[in-house]
Design a protein around this motif. Structure first.
Motif: not given
Ligand SMILES: Cc1ncc(COP(=O)(O)O)c(C=O)c1O
Length: 356
Positions: A267-283, A320-332
């Protein structure tokens, strides 16, 4: 393993002090024209570049007020928008049509086709699809402008964008935002509408009377908006680092898996990071079992004062079947490389099953 030191984003000390001062100054103002409201309006105009602003008591109130000025159909993305778009339209009895997207990200040609088929009055989008991937707002705006559709950008996650691509009055007819917790302008309450089209605010005049802001929240906005660019830039940088490093780690994992001749689950797990090349504030990380992965991540990613794991499919993130890690919720302050590297190891351990 190193102990993670993560804490939930709070309004800054200066913001809380400014809100205390405004609370201590509370008095009756003839006509209800508080100086705190005027100052906050100016600070928003400086940020969005629009000519007119109305501050309200929440982001959903801003959406409700703007939507109430439309009678025809409204377009929304098929995923990665805000649930309030659907709920407020339902409440107002306005028909919504969904535009097909690439996991939330809109394509200008697909949008143009949808506008031709549906003849909507407005399009509501968030600056980041699901908080994960930047929308091509300028292209979207050009299509809307050419076809006579009002673009409403919910910029709750993108205020202060230094690239000028998001939350900019130059390419949104209307910007709405929440200033509630834990948004980019994090006051704990409030929201606003910003536009060059005075008619929109005029047409929403009556409903706006019921959705008024208060001087304490406005004092908070004036202070907290000063931090918006720094908060957004640091959060974007942290997410860029996480996406890049996770992809690298998963690529290594894939090579190890491929060398294991007994294993037929290559399995190619690198494809599990969705929108890997786009700017965003969660993973967003795809996983076969989002509930279990979410449960495991919540156990390991402990955050003082709140949580940072969202389980999908979910309209306001990704369908999609996924989890998001909301980095935006963390204090910088807790987005240093030690914590980020620890987060990478936790995600890797949870998403890549040891048995593979
Ligand atoms: C993108 C977006 N828009 C609007 C809202 C609603 O904001 P409020 O809670 O201030 O009504 C939220 C809340 O999480 C949001 O994430």
């Amino acid at each position: 393993m190193r102990q993670l030191d993560l804490f939930y984003r709070r309004p800054s000390k200066n913001t809380r002090d400014a809100m205390c001062r405004a609370a201590m100054n509370l008095k009756h103002m003839p006509g209800g024209r508080y100086e705190e409201v005027t100052a906050a309006e100016k600070s928003i105009i400086n940020t969005t570049g629009h000519d007119h602003v109305k501050i309200v008591n929440s982001g959903n109130s801003a959406i409700l007020a703007v939507m109430s000025t439309f009678k025809g159909k409204i377009l929304i993305p098929d995923q990665g928008g805000w649930t309030g778009f659907k709920k407020m339209a339902e409440f107002l009895g306005i028909e919504t049509k969904e535009v097909s997207t690439e996991l939330g990200v809109m394509d200008a040609a697909v949008l143009a086709e949808s506008i031709k088929n549906n003849s909507p009055e407005a399009l509501f989008i968030t600056s980041f699809a699901g908080y994960t991937a930047e929308q091509p707002v300028r292209e979207i705006y050009e299509v809307c402008e050419d076809l006579g559709v009002t673009l409403v950008e919910d910029a709750s996650g993108s205020l202060g964008d230094e690239t000028g691509k998001l939350a900019s009055g130059k390419h949104a007819h209307v910007i709405v935002a929440s200033t509630g917790a834990p948004k980019t302008v994090n006051v704990g309450s409030g929201g606003f509408i910003s536009t060059n089209d005075e008619k929109i605010l005029g047409n929403a005049k009556n409903i706006l009377k019921t959705l008024k802001s208060d001087p304490v929240t406005c004092a908070g906005i004036t202070e907290e908006i000063k931090n918006a660019s720094n908060v957004l830039t640091k959060t974007l940088e942290a997410c860029e680092f996480l996406k890049k490093e996770l992809k690298k780690e998963f690529d290594l994992e894939k090579d190890l898996v491929k060398k294991d001749v007994k294993n037929d689950m290559k399995k190619d797990f690198s494809k599990n990071i969705l929108h890997a090349d786009k700017r965003g504030i969660n993973i967003a990380v795809s996983t076969d079992n989002p509930k279990k992965t979410g449960y495991e991540l919540r156990k390991s990613l402990k955050v003082q004062g709140g949580g940072i794991v969202t389980v999908c499919p979910r309209y306001e993130r990704i369908m999609a079947d996924a989890v998001c890690i909301e980095i935006k919720n963390l204090d910088v302050k807790c987005l240093g490389h030690e914590n980020l590297n620890e987060i990478i190891q936790i995600i890797k351990k949870t998403v890549v099953p040891e048995t593979v």
